[in-house]
Motif scaffolding. Sequence first.
Motif, mmCIF file in Angstrom:
data_model
loop_
_atom_site.group_PDB
_atom_site.id
_atom_site.type_symbol
_atom_site.label_atom_id
_atom_site.label_comp_id
_atom_site.label_asym_id
_atom_site.label_seq_id
_atom_site.Cartn_x
_atom_site.Cartn_y
_atom_site.Cartn_z
ATOM 1 N N LEU A 248 41.015 38.915 48.253
ATOM 2 C CA LEU A 248 39.705 38.598 48.828
ATOM 3 C C LEU A 248 38.642 38.572 47.744
ATOM 4 O O LEU A 248 38.659 39.385 46.824
ATOM 5 C CB LEU A 248 39.313 39.628 49.883
ATOM 6 C CG LEU A 248 40.232 39.766 51.101
ATOM 7 C CD1 LEU A 248 39.765 40.925 51.972
ATOM 8 C CD2 LEU A 248 40.280 38.472 51.905
ATOM 9 N N CYS A 253 33.272 35.965 51.631
ATOM 10 C CA CYS A 253 34.711 35.879 51.925
ATOM 11 C C CYS A 253 35.165 37.060 52.776
ATOM 12 O O CYS A 253 35.915 36.888 53.747
ATOM 13 C CB CYS A 253 35.497 35.826 50.622
ATOM 14 S SG CYS A 253 37.291 35.904 50.829
ATOM 15 N N THR A 254 34.715 38.255 52.429
ATOM 16 C CA THR A 254 35.133 39.440 53.168
ATOM 17 C C THR A 254 34.579 39.435 54.583
ATOM 18 O O THR A 254 35.250 39.869 55.527
ATOM 19 C CB THR A 254 34.707 40.714 52.421
ATOM 20 O OG1 THR A 254 35.177 40.654 51.069
ATOM 21 C CG2 THR A 254 35.281 41.965 53.073
ATOM 22 N N SER A 258 36.863 39.468 57.865
ATOM 23 C CA SER A 258 36.674 40.537 58.858
ATOM 24 C C SER A 258 36.843 40.029 60.282
ATOM 25 O O SER A 258 37.248 40.779 61.177
ATOM 26 C CB SER A 258 35.291 41.159 58.689
ATOM 27 O OG SER A 258 35.169 41.810 57.448
ATOM 28 N N CYS A 271 46.263 41.264 52.429
ATOM 29 C CA CYS A 271 45.107 41.040 51.555
ATOM 30 C C CYS A 271 44.737 42.303 50.789
ATOM 31 O O CYS A 271 44.816 43.411 51.331
ATOM 32 C CB CYS A 271 43.885 40.605 52.367
ATOM 33 S SG CYS A 271 44.106 39.142 53.382
ATOM 34 N N ALA A 273 41.359 43.633 48.173
ATOM 35 C CA ALA A 273 39.986 43.305 47.779
ATOM 36 C C ALA A 273 39.934 43.114 46.269
ATOM 37 O O ALA A 273 40.250 44.024 45.508
ATOM 38 C CB ALA A 273 39.030 44.414 48.201
ATOM 39 N N HIS A 282 28.473 44.427 50.727
ATOM 40 C CA HIS A 282 29.902 44.179 50.518
ATOM 41 C C HIS A 282 30.694 45.484 50.590
ATOM 42 O O HIS A 282 31.771 45.541 51.193
ATOM 43 C CB HIS A 282 30.126 43.491 49.168
ATOM 44 C CG HIS A 282 31.533 43.040 48.945
ATOM 45 N ND1 HIS A 282 32.086 42.927 47.696
ATOM 46 C CD2 HIS A 282 32.528 42.690 49.813
ATOM 47 C CE1 HIS A 282 33.338 42.519 47.805
ATOM 48 N NE2 HIS A 282 33.630 42.360 49.066
ATOM 49 N N LEU A 286 33.973 46.489 52.933
ATOM 50 C CA LEU A 286 35.240 46.993 52.397
ATOM 51 C C LEU A 286 35.581 48.357 52.973
ATOM 52 O O LEU A 286 36.740 48.640 53.296
ATOM 53 C CB LEU A 286 35.183 47.040 50.872
ATOM 54 C CG LEU A 286 35.069 45.691 50.156
ATOM 55 C CD1 LEU A 286 35.006 45.901 48.649
ATOM 56 C CD2 LEU A 286 36.223 44.770 50.521
ATOM 57 N N LYS A 291 39.547 48.763 52.481
ATOM 58 C CA LYS A 291 40.014 48.072 51.273
ATOM 59 C C LYS A 291 39.300 48.627 50.045
ATOM 60 O O LYS A 291 38.074 48.632 49.974
ATOM 61 C CB LYS A 291 39.726 46.561 51.365
ATOM 62 C CG LYS A 291 40.326 45.852 52.560
ATOM 63 C CD LYS A 291 41.819 45.678 52.435
ATOM 64 C CE LYS A 291 42.388 44.831 53.566
ATOM 65 N NZ LYS A 291 43.864 44.815 53.547
#
Length: 335
Positions: A248, A253-254, A258, A271, A273, A282, A286, A291
């Motif tokens: 990721l 993107c995250t 999600s 996946c 991170a 961010h 996570l 992650k």
Amino acid sequence: MAQFSTLSDFEAILAQAPETDAKAREGAEARNGQLTKPPGALGRLENLAIWYAGWRGTDRPALEAPQIVIFAGNHGVCAQGVSAFPSEVTVQMVANFEHGGAAINQLAKAFGAKMDVHALDLDNPTADFTQDAAMSEADCVAALQTGWDAVDPSADLLVTGEMGIGNTTAGAALGAALFGGAGADWVGRGTGVDDAGLANKARVVDEGLALHAARAPLEVLRCLGGRELAAMAGAIAAARAYRIPVILDGFICTAAASVLEKSRAGALDHCVAGHLSAEGAHGKLLDALGKEPLLSLGLRLGEGSGGAAAIGVLKAAVACHSGMATFAEAGVSDG
């Protein structure tokens, strides 16, 4: 290649996603215990290699064909003044990607990755989500399908990236809708907005949340996201179907990923991170996903750049795991 015509169809595909290969993972764990090093001496590289082996279905995998896919989309919410740059920059940066001039092009070359770029209807921005749903169901499904179809089944690693002026606002709206909180908890400076711009972004997210309250995760994506976010979600889901591990990228993107995890617990087990970006929320995403980032370099570019940089870490993990000799092979006493 999966085809789906509704969000319900896509959700059903998520429910049928394969799991890691337990036998391959166990074999990788056993091999790791026999390599010429003290137990745990390679730290997270060991766990990464075992994780990768499980998804590739072999206890001694290779990582030779990474793919980076960049998706670009434009956002109607830019009419609310949420970005320091005009939407025209999206088109200009796509041309830069195609001509090899962006940071992500250099990272792709550095790590031997195939790179593809998909521009999604840039002349037709999504709707302003403070006034209407960002996308119709048909538009959202089309973007998910574009992402799914962009994944090369022969790839052995996927990184997805994005370009889209205004998409940090969409990402913040997704974060707030999926995990709770107000706009101020999730917005960041994105392209570099000042304090007034930050407050404006928080207002815009709050208005979007009020208009599109209490929706299922894929509906959150449709109402508050963007075409490039939906395409990233589609690509990450396709990678799972092909048992391709994913790194990721950053905040946007995250946020897109999600949606998958909130739709089906465990949807992001394939996946990792790639990094912790400088976009403040961010880390919240996570943490919510459980992650731990591989890198923390203060990046906030997008484009898949942080995920691409982390390819080197995963290549190191796989190279050590699969290339090192065991104690028996090397004739070294293991104590």
